[in-house]
Design a protein around this motif. Structure first.
Motif, PDB file in Angstrom:
ATOM      1  N   LEU A 119     -21.826 -60.779 -42.250  1.00 13.45           N
ATOM      2  CA  LEU A 119     -21.732 -62.242 -42.208  1.00 13.45           C
ATOM      3  C   LEU A 119     -20.287 -62.703 -42.383  1.00 13.45           C
ATOM      4  CD1 LEU A 119     -23.192 -64.938 -42.000  1.00 13.45           C
ATOM      5  CD2 LEU A 119     -23.710 -64.784 -44.446  1.00 13.45           C
ATOM      6  N   ARG A 120     -19.562 -62.061 -43.264  1.00 13.79           N
ATOM      7  CA  ARG A 120     -18.137 -62.402 -43.452  1.00 13.79           C
ATOM      8  C   ARG A 120     -17.355 -62.190 -42.155  1.00 13.79           C
ATOM      9  NH1 ARG A 120     -19.067 -59.465 -48.245  1.00 13.79           N
ATOM     10  NH2 ARG A 120     -19.158 -60.804 -50.090  1.00 13.79           N
ATOM     11  N   LYS A 121     -17.660 -61.094 -41.476  1.00 13.59           N
ATOM     12  CA  LYS A 121     -16.965 -60.811 -40.207  1.00 13.59           C
ATOM     13  C   LYS A 121     -17.264 -61.893 -39.173  1.00 13.59           C
ATOM     14  CE  LYS A 121     -16.989 -55.777 -40.835  1.00 13.59           C
ATOM     15  NZ  LYS A 121     -17.542 -54.481 -40.341  1.00 13.59           N
ATOM     16  N   GLU A 122     -18.532 -62.302 -39.081  1.00 13.06           N
ATOM     17  CA  GLU A 122     -18.901 -63.320 -38.096  1.00 13.06           C
ATOM     18  C   GLU A 122     -18.263 -64.664 -38.419  1.00 13.06           C
ATOM     19  OE1 GLU A 122     -20.378 -62.734 -35.334  1.00 13.06           O
ATOM     20  OE2 GLU A 122     -20.823 -60.646 -35.817  1.00 13.06           O
ATOM     21  N   LEU A 123     -18.169 -64.998 -39.691  1.00 11.19           N
ATOM     22  CA  LEU A 123     -17.553 -66.270 -40.083  1.00 11.19           C
ATOM     23  C   LEU A 123     -16.058 -66.290 -39.795  1.00 11.19           C
ATOM     24  CD1 LEU A 123     -19.414 -66.959 -43.462  1.00 11.19           C
ATOM     25  CD2 LEU A 123     -19.597 -68.305 -41.361  1.00 11.19           C
ATOM     26  N   SER A 124     -15.456 -65.120 -39.660  1.00  9.97           N
ATOM     27  CA  SER A 124     -14.024 -65.062 -39.364  1.00  9.97           C
ATOM     28  C   SER A 124     -13.745 -65.063 -37.858  1.00  9.97           C
ATOM     29  CB  SER A 124     -13.411 -63.798 -39.993  1.00  9.97           C
ATOM     30  OG  SER A 124     -13.938 -62.626 -39.389  1.00  9.97           O
ATOM     31  N   ARG A 125     -14.792 -64.982 -37.054  1.00  7.09           N
ATOM     32  CA  ARG A 125     -14.608 -64.937 -35.600  1.00  7.09           C
ATOM     33  C   ARG A 125     -14.466 -66.341 -35.024  1.00  7.09           C
ATOM     34  NH1 ARG A 125     -15.919 -59.746 -33.782  1.00  7.09           N
ATOM     35  NH2 ARG A 125     -17.292 -58.545 -35.158  1.00  7.09           N
ATOM     36  N   ARG A 126     -14.004 -66.382 -33.754  1.00  4.64           N
ATOM     37  CA  ARG A 126     -13.899 -67.655 -33.034  1.00  4.64           C
ATOM     38  C   ARG A 126     -15.294 -68.214 -32.780  1.00  4.64           C
ATOM     39  NH1 ARG A 126     -13.787 -68.995 -27.644  1.00  4.64           N
ATOM     40  NH2 ARG A 126     -14.015 -66.785 -27.099  1.00  4.64           N
ATOM     41  N   ASP A 127     -15.388 -69.527 -32.826  1.00  7.35           N
ATOM     42  CA  ASP A 127     -16.685 -70.173 -32.642  1.00  7.35           C
ATOM     43  C   ASP A 127     -17.144 -70.072 -31.183  1.00  7.35           C
ATOM     44  OD1 ASP A 127     -18.955 -71.843 -33.241  1.00  7.35           O
ATOM     45  OD2 ASP A 127     -17.892 -73.446 -32.189  1.00  7.35           O
ATOM     46  N   THR A 128     -18.294 -69.446 -31.003  1.00  2.83           N
ATOM     47  CA  THR A 128     -18.942 -69.384 -29.688  1.00  2.83           C
ATOM     48  C   THR A 128     -20.440 -69.510 -29.920  1.00  2.83           C
ATOM     49  OG1 THR A 128     -19.242 -66.972 -29.754  1.00  2.83           O
ATOM     50  CG2 THR A 128     -17.163 -67.802 -28.823  1.00  2.83           C
ATOM     51  N   PRO A 129     -21.208 -69.839 -28.896  1.00  3.65           N
ATOM     52  CA  PRO A 129     -22.669 -69.897 -29.069  1.00  3.65           C
ATOM     53  C   PRO A 129     -23.241 -68.591 -29.595  1.00  3.65           C
ATOM     54  CG  PRO A 129     -22.030 -70.952 -27.011  1.00  3.65           C
ATOM     55  CD  PRO A 129     -20.798 -70.322 -27.561  1.00  3.65           C
ATOM     56  N   ARG A 130     -22.705 -67.454 -29.120  1.00  2.00           N
ATOM     57  CA  ARG A 130     -23.199 -66.155 -29.572  1.00  2.00           C
ATOM     58  C   ARG A 130     -22.883 -65.928 -31.046  1.00  2.00           C
ATOM     59  NH1 ARG A 130     -26.979 -62.705 -30.048  1.00  2.00           N
ATOM     60  NH2 ARG A 130     -26.314 -60.537 -30.213  1.00  2.00           N
ATOM     61  N   THR A 131     -21.681 -66.335 -31.468  1.00  2.00           N
ATOM     62  CA  THR A 131     -21.297 -66.183 -32.876  1.00  2.00           C
ATOM     63  C   THR A 131     -22.197 -67.032 -33.765  1.00  2.00           C
ATOM     64  OG1 THR A 131     -18.996 -65.775 -32.264  1.00  2.00           O
ATOM     65  CG2 THR A 131     -19.420 -66.424 -34.536  1.00  2.00           C
ATOM     66  N   ARG A 132     -22.455 -68.273 -33.333  1.00  2.00           N
ATOM     67  CA  ARG A 132     -23.325 -69.148 -34.117  1.00  2.00           C
ATOM     68  C   ARG A 132     -24.726 -68.565 -34.233  1.00  2.00           C
ATOM     69  NH1 ARG A 132     -20.692 -73.170 -31.119  1.00  2.00           N
ATOM     70  NH2 ARG A 132     -22.523 -73.495 -29.796  1.00  2.00           N
ATOM     71  N   GLU A 133     -25.192 -67.962 -33.165  1.00  2.00           N
ATOM     72  CA  GLU A 133     -26.528 -67.358 -33.193  1.00  2.00           C
ATOM     73  C   GLU A 133     -26.579 -66.194 -34.185  1.00  2.00           C
ATOM     74  OE1 GLU A 133     -29.728 -65.164 -30.177  1.00  2.00           O
ATOM     75  OE2 GLU A 133     -27.776 -65.825 -29.432  1.00  2.00           O
ATOM     76  N   ARG A 134     -25.550 -65.344 -34.156  1.00  2.00           N
ATOM     77  CA  ARG A 134     -25.525 -64.210 -35.084  1.00  2.00           C
ATOM     78  C   ARG A 134     -25.444 -64.679 -36.536  1.00  2.00           C
ATOM     79  NH1 ARG A 134     -22.185 -61.449 -30.990  1.00  2.00           N
ATOM     80  NH2 ARG A 134     -20.330 -62.277 -32.007  1.00  2.00           N
ATOM     81  N   ILE A 135     -24.624 -65.712 -36.786  1.00  2.00           N
ATOM     82  CA  ILE A 135     -24.511 -66.251 -38.149  1.00  2.00           C
ATOM     83  C   ILE A 135     -25.864 -66.786 -38.615  1.00  2.00           C
ATOM     84  CG2 ILE A 135     -23.504 -68.118 -39.525  1.00  2.00           C
ATOM     85  CD1 ILE A 135     -20.925 -67.736 -37.932  1.00  2.00           C
ATOM     86  N   HIS A 136     -26.519 -67.542 -37.735  1.00  2.00           N
ATOM     87  CA  HIS A 136     -27.825 -68.101 -38.085  1.00  2.00           C
ATOM     88  C   HIS A 136     -28.830 -66.992 -38.400  1.00  2.00           C
ATOM     89  CE1 HIS A 136     -31.354 -70.696 -37.974  1.00  2.00           C
ATOM     90  NE2 HIS A 136     -31.912 -69.827 -37.130  1.00  2.00           N
ATOM     91  N   ASN A 137     -28.869 -65.954 -37.585  1.00  2.00           N
ATOM     92  CA  ASN A 137     -29.816 -64.853 -37.789  1.00  2.00           C
ATOM     93  C   ASN A 137     -29.521 -64.100 -39.084  1.00  2.00           C
ATOM     94  OD1 ASN A 137     -31.095 -65.484 -35.383  1.00  2.00           O
ATOM     95  ND2 ASN A 137     -29.969 -63.970 -34.188  1.00  2.00           N
ATOM     96  N   LEU A 138     -28.230 -63.870 -39.347  1.00  3.25           N
ATOM     97  CA  LEU A 138     -27.863 -63.162 -40.574  1.00  3.25           C
ATOM     98  C   LEU A 138     -28.214 -63.975 -41.814  1.00  3.25           C
ATOM     99  CD1 LEU A 138     -24.413 -61.609 -39.575  1.00  3.25           C
ATOM    100  CD2 LEU A 138     -26.432 -60.345 -40.336  1.00  3.25           C
ATOM    101  N   LEU A 139     -27.996 -65.287 -41.752  1.00  6.45           N
ATOM    102  CA  LEU A 139     -28.335 -66.141 -42.887  1.00  6.45           C
ATOM    103  C   LEU A 139     -29.831 -66.112 -43.170  1.00  6.45           C
ATOM    104  CD1 LEU A 139     -26.052 -69.259 -42.204  1.00  6.45           C
ATOM    105  CD2 LEU A 139     -25.856 -67.675 -44.126  1.00  6.45           C
ATOM    106  N   GLU A 140     -30.622 -66.215 -42.134  1.00  9.66           N
ATOM    107  CA  GLU A 140     -32.073 -66.220 -42.311  1.00  9.66           C
ATOM    108  C   GLU A 140     -32.570 -64.861 -42.814  1.00  9.66           C
ATOM    109  OE1 GLU A 140     -34.338 -68.744 -42.030  1.00  9.66           O
ATOM    110  OE2 GLU A 140     -32.505 -69.953 -41.985  1.00  9.66           O
TER     111      GLU A 140
END
Length: 277
Positions: A49-70
């Motif tokens: 999750l930390r790695k994804e939050l450090s990435r550039r914002d894209t629809p795919r990144t947002r999806e991965r963040i959402h899935n990891l949070l859930e």
């Protein structure tokens, strides 16, 4: 006194299910190991999750963040149930008490780290919403330059008029479509923020429960530690008294030996005097 010292002093007391203090309850060990495995997977998820939050914002990144949070939220709830189950164990050994305290503290620290990541995700979404709104407000309307009316002797041809109307309609619809698209993205991100905030609220309850468990364990350990300190002090006092009593006995024996020697000398002198008289 450290907990390691406390454990060593308490070794052999108590036991799961009435067993000896030198052997752990296998069922307790299985529950504790399962909780340790969950904590390990939680640490791995939070690293991703930390790695994804450090990435550039894209629809795919947002999806991965959402899935990891859930996914991580569900894992924490499962780990919380495991910890509560572990805390209900009766007649635990000193080693099992230490295991309970260690896992409770680790779960509390993991919850704190995850709450921080949730807050980062919320801040990131809000920042992106603000940028989207600013872009929508500042975007210029689609220009209709290049559209010209052709006057053929003062009369518009029917075909040209129809084309002009269609172009004017499209010129009004294009910017509106952009605005609608941005509004849809903003609403989507606002929904994501509400979902994350809901997760934060759910885990706040679990965090308070775990913090209470850790606090109660600390009080119990302080009580045990105080009792052990009192026993240790009493033992030292008894040892001092025994040593002192031993010294008194030794001194008494020495005095008795001296008296016996003196009496023997006196008796010898008396006997010699009588014999020589």
């Amino acid at each position: 006194m450290s907990y390691d010292q406390l454990s060593s002093l308490e070794t052999g007391h108590g036991g799961g299910g009435g067993g000896s203090g030198y052997s752990d309850d296998p069922q307790f060990s299985r529950v504790a190991q399962d909780l340790e495995n969950k904590l390990f997977r939680l640490a791995s998820n939070m690293s991703d999750l930390r790695k994804e939050l450090s990435r550039r914002d894209t629809p795919r990144t947002r999806e991965r963040i959402h899935n990891l949070l859930e996914e991580t939220k569900g894992m924490f709830q499962s780990a919380g149930e495991g910890l509560k189950n572990l805390q209900t164990w009766e007649d635990v050994t000193s080693t099992q008490k230490y295991k309970q305290q260690k896992l409770s503290r680790q779960l509390k620290e993991s919850l704190q780290s995850f709450q921080s990541l949730q807050n980062q995700a919320i801040s990131r979404q809000r920042s992106q919403i603000a940028e989207s709104r600013a872009a929508a407000v500042s975007s210029p309307p689609t220009s209709s330059a290049g559209l010209h009316l052709h006057d053929d002797g003062g009369h518009l041809q029917l075909q040209e008029q129809q084309q002009l109307e269609q172009q004017q309609e499209l010129s009004h619809l294009a910017p509106q479509d952009d605005v609608d698209f941005q509004d849809a993205l903003i609403r989507e991100r606002e929904d994501e923020i509400r979902a994350i905030e809901q997760g934060v609220g759910d885990l706040n309850v679990l965090f308070q429960q775990v913090a209470q468990i850790v606090s109660e364990q600390g009080e119990q350990l302080n009580t045990i530690s105080d009792n052990v300190e009192e026993v240790h002090t009493a033992t030292e006092g008894a040892d001092f008294e025994l040593r002192q009593a031993a010294r008194y006995q030794k001194n008494a024996r020495s005095k008795m030996c001296c008296l016996l020697i003196i009496l023997a000398v006196i008796l010898t002198i008396i006997i010699l005097a009588v014999v020589l008289a």
